[in-house]
Design a protein around this motif. Sequence first.
Motif, short mmCIF file in Angstrom:
data_model
loop_
_atom_site.label_atom_id
_atom_site.label_comp_id
_atom_site.label_asym_id
_atom_site.label_seq_id
_atom_site.Cartn_x
_atom_site.Cartn_y
_atom_site.Cartn_z
N SER A 1 0.83 -1.21 0.00
CA SER A 1 0.00 0.00 0.00
C SER A 1 0.86 1.26 0.00
O SER A 1 1.70 1.45 0.88
CB SER A 1 -0.92 0.00 1.22
N ARG A 2 0.63 2.12 -0.98
CA ARG A 2 1.35 3.39 -1.03
C ARG A 2 0.96 4.30 0.13
O ARG A 2 1.81 4.97 0.72
CB ARG A 2 1.05 4.10 -2.36
N PHE B 1 7.45 1.06 -5.51
CA PHE B 1 6.34 1.54 -6.34
C PHE B 1 6.87 2.38 -7.50
O PHE B 1 7.71 3.26 -7.32
CB PHE B 1 5.38 2.38 -5.49
N GLN C 1 2.03 13.05 -5.52
CA GLN C 1 2.00 12.19 -6.71
C GLN C 1 1.01 11.04 -6.54
O GLN C 1 0.32 10.66 -7.49
CB GLN C 1 3.39 11.61 -6.97
N TRP C 2 0.96 10.48 -5.35
CA TRP C 2 0.20 9.24 -5.13
C TRP C 2 -1.26 9.47 -4.74
O TRP C 2 -2.10 8.59 -4.94
CB TRP C 2 0.87 8.41 -4.04
N LEU C 3 -1.60 10.62 -4.16
CA LEU C 3 -2.95 10.85 -3.66
C LEU C 3 -3.83 11.52 -4.71
O LEU C 3 -3.40 12.43 -5.41
CB LEU C 3 -2.92 11.71 -2.39
N ASP C 4 -5.08 11.07 -4.78
CA ASP C 4 -6.06 11.69 -5.67
C ASP C 4 -6.36 13.11 -5.20
O ASP C 4 -6.49 13.37 -4.01
CB ASP C 4 -7.35 10.86 -5.66
N ASP D 1 6.63 5.18 -10.52
CA ASP D 1 5.98 6.48 -10.68
C ASP D 1 4.89 6.37 -11.74
O ASP D 1 5.10 5.83 -12.83
CB ASP D 1 6.99 7.55 -11.11
N ASP D 2 3.70 6.91 -11.42
CA ASP D 2 2.62 6.95 -12.41
C ASP D 2 2.97 7.93 -13.53
O ASP D 2 2.62 7.72 -14.69
CB ASP D 2 1.30 7.37 -11.74
N GLN E 1 11.80 6.68 -3.45
CA GLN E 1 11.41 5.84 -2.33
C GLN E 1 12.63 5.34 -1.56
O GLN E 1 12.66 5.37 -0.33
CB GLN E 1 10.59 4.66 -2.84
N LEU F 1 6.01 12.49 -2.84
CA LEU F 1 5.31 11.23 -3.04
C LEU F 1 3.83 11.35 -2.70
O LEU F 1 2.97 10.76 -3.37
CB LEU F 1 5.96 10.13 -2.19
N SER F 2 3.50 12.12 -1.67
CA SER F 2 2.09 12.31 -1.29
C SER F 2 1.31 12.96 -2.42
O SER F 2 0.20 12.52 -2.78
CB SER F 2 1.99 13.17 -0.03
#
Length: 394
Positions: free
Chosen positions: A8-9, A188, A123-126, A190-191, A73, A120-121
């Motif tokens: 889980s990210r 993880f 990038q990863w959070l909607d 990167d998107d 990361q 990272l927050s």
Amino acid sequence: MIKNLFKSRVALLYILSISMVFSFSAWMSLLNNYVVEVASFDGSQIGILQSLREIPGFLAFTVILVIMFIAQQRLAYISMIALGLGVFLTGLYPSALGLYLTTILMSTGFHYLETLNQSLSLQWLDKSKAPIVLGKITAAKSFTSLIVFVLIYIMMKFYNVEYKYVYAFFGLVTSVVAIVAWIGFEHFKDDVVQEKKLVIKKEYWLFYVLTFFAGARRQIFVVFAGFLLVEKFGLDIENMVTLLFVNSVLNIYLAPKIGKFIVKVGESTTLKIEYIGLMLVFTSYAFVDNIYFAFFLYVIDNLLFSMAIALKTYFQKIADPKDIASASAVSFTINHIAAVFLPFFLGLIWLYSHSLVFIIGALIGLASFILSFLVPLHPSQGFETTLVKKESIV
């Protein structure tokens, strides 16, 4: 369940945040009493130490150079280990030079980790859920701080544990958690591939300026609000930890609500409320003579920090996704420009007038409040400030 946790990210974001707070809260909550009681610091020396602490923050842009060779990361884990090691060593060297050197090591780990955590927050959070998740993470950080304060209180009040052993314990835990996370969490991808060079865009100018002022006012609170309580009112370590305990309890309850409040009313309104509060608090600090009112101001000032989530999510909404890592590093450097010279400069002013230091803080709050009117109610890429809207009408 544990296997899913390591995939889980969001879980990793919690781990990074909690571990960072675990050792840094211990370092910071003990600092004012430690430097006065053990190292015999005066106002100018604490100003120098805090200025040195912020130099790695000023150099946060170098994260971009490092992630060319080390993934974000993985670099976060390395930074966490450095943070823990710096805290571990703090209590072993109570001289001015020793504290300056261990502070630089601790701060390098802390500021790199904080920069990467924000990157990272975002990038990863909607975007629609980011304020709420960040609010919950803030609450988790406050709960961690609460645990830290309880442990410190027990260790020092009931068992008379020396400062050096307290620092060693908290630093070691953070380093060990970093190693476990490094081994346990999957890496993880990167998107969106991040820019590997410094990005300074004119479209983000308002975010940069507000970030600069946020860094300046943060220094006044972090360096001088606590120092005021110790030096002017003679607050001992047990009562200082109790006060920080109260702050943590309130943050646990209010931080998630602040996240929901930001989603409901928007970043613009939230920032205005924060800056009005800052002006009132700093003006009151300048003239406070009652220790209980000083306690009240310290608590309110701390709660206003939770509203800083709004500045992060404002940037998330206006930023090109590929710029987030680079712009986060740049913003941390901007945040620390004032931090490098301000504690030393204000430390000298402190020797002559405590009040003037906090009046300067109130003026910073006023400047931020005026600029907050340029934050759109619904910011987005291409609509970064209200000035853009005015230009489009013309």
